[in-house]
Write a protein that holds these residues in place. Sequence first.
Motif, PDB file in Angstrom:
ATOM      1  N   ARG A  15       0.835  -1.208   0.000  1.00  0.00           N
ATOM      2  CA  ARG A  15       0.000   0.000   0.000  1.00  0.00           C
ATOM      3  C   ARG A  15       0.865   1.252   0.000  1.00  0.00           C
ATOM      4  NH1 ARG A  15      -5.220   0.826   1.245  1.00  0.00           N
ATOM      5  NH2 ARG A  15      -4.589   2.723   2.336  1.00  0.00           N
ATOM      6  N   ILE A  23      -1.808   6.875  -6.818  1.00  0.00           N
ATOM      7  CA  ILE A  23      -2.973   6.232  -7.439  1.00  0.00           C
ATOM      8  C   ILE A  23      -4.049   5.951  -6.396  1.00  0.00           C
ATOM      9  CG2 ILE A  23      -1.544   5.147  -9.202  1.00  0.00           C
ATOM     10  CD1 ILE A  23      -1.939   2.487  -7.631  1.00  0.00           C
ATOM     11  N   ASP A  24      -5.264   5.748  -6.882  1.00  0.00           N
ATOM     12  CA  ASP A  24      -6.379   5.335  -6.038  1.00  0.00           C
ATOM     13  C   ASP A  24      -6.153   3.876  -5.639  1.00  0.00           C
ATOM     14  OD1 ASP A  24      -8.748   4.721  -4.816  1.00  0.00           O
ATOM     15  OD2 ASP A  24     -10.041   5.345  -6.476  1.00  0.00           O
ATOM     16  N   ALA A  26      -8.259   1.895  -4.206  1.00  0.00           N
ATOM     17  CA  ALA A  26      -9.509   1.152  -4.043  1.00  0.00           C
ATOM     18  C   ALA A  26      -9.431  -0.221  -4.712  1.00  0.00           C
ATOM     19  CB  ALA A  26     -10.677   1.959  -4.615  1.00  0.00           C
ATOM     20  N   GLU A  27      -8.813  -0.284  -5.912  1.00  0.00           N
ATOM     21  CA  GLU A  27      -8.711  -1.566  -6.602  1.00  0.00           C
ATOM     22  C   GLU A  27      -7.828  -2.543  -5.843  1.00  0.00           C
ATOM     23  OE1 GLU A  27      -7.481  -0.801 -10.633  1.00  0.00           O
ATOM     24  OE2 GLU A  27      -9.561  -0.768 -11.329  1.00  0.00           O
TER      25      GLU A  27
END
Length: 424
Positions: A15, A23-24, A26-27
Amino acid sequence: MIDLRLLRSEHEMVRAALARRGIDLAELEQVMALDEQHCSFISQRDEMRHQVRELSQQVGQLKRAGCHDEADALAAQSREQGERERALTAQTDVLGEKVRELLLRIPNLPSCDAPDGADESDNLVLRMHGVDVEAYAPHQRVPHWEFAVEAGWLDMERAAKLSGSMFAMFRGSGAALARALVQYGLDRNADCYEEIRPPSLVHTEVMVSTGQLPKFAEDAYCLERDNLWAIPTAEVPLTSLASGEILDEADLPVRMMAHTSCYRREAGAAGRDTRGLLRVHEFDKVEILAYATSEQAPIVHEEILERAELAVADLGLGYRVVDICAGDLGQAHHRSWDVEVYAPGAAQWLEVSSVSWYSDYQARRANLRYRVAGKNGTRYLHTLNGSALAVPRVWAALVETYRQPDGTVALPEVLQPYLGRSVL
């Protein structure tokens, strides 16, 4: 793709590394949730399979003992359990494919040595060579799309008539110069890089292996009828050359080079730098690529950079080396340096080589492995590459840099043998 086992065991580290890219995440969390469910389904499926095998053994024992009624009842139970196992297997496979699809979209972990930063404005210039932006004469400050067209070396109008905008056509001495640059790029690396001429059209899985798909589908040319893609760089076929094979550690590193035409829609360019040769849909390039162990990779990365750097230095072009920050790294890149030449007529720095180390990210997609002598199992290779000579932008920078007051172009000494003259 990133190592799923690493994601499970070092979740916070992964992470934090991906957060450096801006970057996001969430994925990433979705992958974790689906992977946990997938692992649970695998356990349930395996337990069901075990139960079916035990029931089958019991049915056989009962039949041999003459207990046919009991055997038939147990066989019916076995068939029912088998149907549940097959249904669960189908669900497990669907979940596994969802996990893979998400992993294909998650970028590589940046190297700890990659500088922090959000975008190209945070990239670091490591060094500059042979350039003083203020020192170029007026005759060198004319853009190539003006004087090269007038001289008959470049024909953008007829290229557009044939193929549309952002296609280029070299003519006469301009075509000879482009051909000379290709041979120059090949000759410089023939000492230890095997020359290969791969196909220019490849299967979908080959594009997936390098990270071109699914992320960059809009920038690629696809022949839907044949399910083939035009390569955006020789990196694509060269990376998958040993796909599914197991190499010996003693044979590493493996070094390859290829001259190919390259095809890019440049859909994400949104009209930027579309004049002349700054950004075109088709161009020739000499690519050098290596397979290596994780221990060899940093040394090979430096080697490829040195080759890319010296190629433009020996052409007498002003250049700089840029260290790409974590937020500007490409999808599959672990660490990258760009070599940029200065084009005085365009008044721009032009990237002519992205020298990249992908760690084992591409190898996991392409199934590139090697065997360590005296040890069980296999390991994933590390892949690295860089442009040895990208024709259009080097061509542009060269004719602008060497333009003379009378409009001719003096050729650098290293190119004169290829053209049999000293002036274009």
